[in-house]
Scaffold this active site. Structure first.
Site, PDB file in Angstrom:
ATOM      1  N   GLU A 106      -0.346  -6.623 -35.738  1.00 19.48           N
ATOM      2  CA  GLU A 106       0.679  -5.585 -35.532  1.00 19.48           C
ATOM      3  C   GLU A 106       1.120  -5.556 -34.068  1.00 19.48           C
ATOM      4  OE1 GLU A 106       2.863  -3.591 -36.326  1.00 19.48           O
ATOM      5  OE2 GLU A 106       2.358  -2.267 -37.995  1.00 19.48           O
ATOM      6  N   ASP A 107       2.275  -4.958 -33.838  1.00 19.80           N
ATOM      7  CA  ASP A 107       2.737  -4.796 -32.463  1.00 19.80           C
ATOM      8  C   ASP A 107       2.040  -3.626 -31.779  1.00 19.80           C
ATOM      9  OD1 ASP A 107       4.031  -2.902 -34.061  1.00 19.80           O
ATOM     10  OD2 ASP A 107       6.036  -3.275 -33.252  1.00 19.80           O
ATOM     11  N   ASP A 110       0.366   3.522 -32.988  1.00 16.15           N
ATOM     12  CA  ASP A 110       0.785   4.737 -32.289  1.00 16.15           C
ATOM     13  C   ASP A 110      -0.014   5.905 -32.898  1.00 16.15           C
ATOM     14  OD1 ASP A 110       2.388   6.297 -30.584  1.00 16.15           O
ATOM     15  OD2 ASP A 110       4.003   6.456 -32.022  1.00 16.15           O
ATOM     16  N   PHE A 159       7.211   5.648 -24.320  1.00 10.29           N
ATOM     17  CA  PHE A 159       7.957   4.734 -25.186  1.00 10.29           C
ATOM     18  C   PHE A 159       8.212   3.412 -24.464  1.00 10.29           C
ATOM     19  CE2 PHE A 159      11.539   2.963 -27.474  1.00 10.29           C
ATOM     20  CZ  PHE A 159      11.081   3.101 -28.769  1.00 10.29           C
ATOM     21  N   ARG A 172      13.910  -6.282 -28.353  1.00 10.15           N
ATOM     22  CA  ARG A 172      12.787  -7.092 -28.853  1.00 10.15           C
ATOM     23  C   ARG A 172      12.659  -8.420 -28.127  1.00 10.15           C
ATOM     24  NH1 ARG A 172      11.020  -4.712 -33.608  1.00 10.15           N
ATOM     25  NH2 ARG A 172      12.587  -3.878 -35.011  1.00 10.15           N
TER      26      ARG A 172
HETATM   27  P1  IMP Z   1       2.503   4.697 -36.178  1.00 15.05           P
HETATM   28  O1  IMP Z   1       2.579   4.759 -37.672  1.00 15.05           O
HETATM   29  O2  IMP Z   1       2.750   6.048 -35.557  1.00 15.05           O
HETATM   30  O3  IMP Z   1       1.208   4.109 -35.664  1.00 15.05           O
HETATM   31  O4  IMP Z   1       3.738   3.858 -35.684  1.00 15.05           O
HETATM   32  C1  IMP Z   1       3.732   2.524 -35.624  1.00 15.05           C
HETATM   33  C2  IMP Z   1       5.119   1.964 -35.466  1.00 15.05           C
HETATM   34  O5  IMP Z   1       5.970   2.801 -34.646  1.00 15.05           O
HETATM   35  C3  IMP Z   1       5.048   0.648 -34.742  1.00 15.05           C
HETATM   36  O6  IMP Z   1       4.800  -0.409 -35.638  1.00 15.05           O
HETATM   37  C4  IMP Z   1       6.388   0.575 -34.056  1.00 15.05           C
HETATM   38  O7  IMP Z   1       7.346   0.021 -34.931  1.00 15.05           O
HETATM   39  C5  IMP Z   1       6.752   2.010 -33.768  1.00 15.05           C
HETATM   40  N1  IMP Z   1       6.453   2.390 -32.370  1.00 15.05           N
HETATM   41  C6  IMP Z   1       5.483   3.236 -31.935  1.00 15.05           C
HETATM   42  N2  IMP Z   1       5.503   3.383 -30.606  1.00 15.05           N
HETATM   43  C7  IMP Z   1       6.522   2.606 -30.160  1.00 15.05           C
HETATM   44  C8  IMP Z   1       7.057   2.319 -28.840  1.00 15.05           C
HETATM   45  O8  IMP Z   1       6.612   2.816 -27.791  1.00 15.05           O
HETATM   46  N3  IMP Z   1       8.127   1.458 -28.797  1.00 15.05           N
HETATM   47  C9  IMP Z   1       8.659   0.894 -29.909  1.00 15.05           C
HETATM   48  N4  IMP Z   1       8.175   1.117 -31.150  1.00 15.05           N
HETATM   49  C10 IMP Z   1       7.131   1.972 -31.280  1.00 15.05           C
HETATM   50 MG    MG Z   2       5.833  -2.204 -36.194  1.00 15.21          MG
END
Ligand code: IMP
Ligand code: MG
Length: 184
Positions: A106-107, A110, A159, A172
């Site tokens: 995963e990237d 969060d 962010f 990206r």
């Molecule tokens: P989560 O479900 O809250 O863990 O969100 C995960 C997804 O939110 C990631 O796979 C990203 O696509 C997006 N995301 C969360 N933080 C960032 C950020 O700082 N920049 C860009 N995308 C983010």
């Molecule tokens: Mg993602």
């Protein structure tokens, strides 16, 4: 010789370089070495989550030297009839993961809700084990208990874009990671 841009503008936001490519790659090296050590002989299947993980997946996989398979999935969001609201379905998973060692690539983690949902969904397909590899974690925002074994970097709750991550679809393509500049 190309000029590196330290400040970029995407739509209404400005971003400044916060993690340079060379520093990212040092951490990708480290995580790859751990995986090569830990998952040797397990013939893992790396499931890279598009779109955000594409650069991390590319750099990570170039450093994986054990026999493995690499595949790509997408998560399609829709409003589900559930308390959590948005449900994410895995699309593009053609492999049978029964009995397999799976590594989710995963990237960013969060809140962790996306990862939790992914683990639940993959878990129903009876894999032998699932490991998490992520480029980034925002520990201050993590809402769920996750065992993130392979995290390249931890970042504050800000962010970011670049190295695969986007703001509204843009950003990206940058090789470095940029953090939003708070203008107020
Ligand atoms: P989560 O479900 O809250 O863990 O969100 C995960 C997804 O939110 C990631 O796979 C990203 O696509 C997006 N995301 C969360 N933080 C960032 C950020 O700082 N920049 C860009 N995308 C983010
Ligand atoms: Mg993602």
């Amino acid at each position: 010789m190309t000029m590196d841009t330290d400040i970029i503008q995407i739509k209404d936001k400005r971003f400044a370089v916060s993690i340079a490519e060379a520093d990212i790659l040092k951490e990708v090296d480290r995580v790859a070495a751990l995986i090569n050590h830990d998952l040797k002989g397990k013939n893992p299947l790396f499931l890279c989550v598009l779109n955000g993980s594409f650069m991390f997946a590319s750099d990570l996989m170039k450093r994986i030297s054990i026999p493995c398979e690499v595949s790509f999935v997408k998560l399609a969001s829709y409003q589900g009839v559930s308390s959590t609201g948005v449900i994410k379905e895995i699309i593009g998973l053609n492999e049978d993961i029964t009995g397999r060692t799976v590594v989710i690539v995963e990237d960013i983690v969060d809140t962790g809700l996306t990862m939790q949902r992914l683990l639940e969904s993959l878990g129903t397909r009876r894999p032998k084990e699932i490991h998490i590899a992520t480029l980034l974690v925002k520990p201050d925002k993590l809402k769920v208990d996750l065992d993130i074994e392979y995290a390249a970097m931890q970042i504050p709750n800000e962010f970011i874009v670049g190295y695969g991550l986007d703001y509204d679809g843009f950003g990206r393509n940058y090789k470095d990671i940029y953090t939003v500049i708070n203008e107020d």
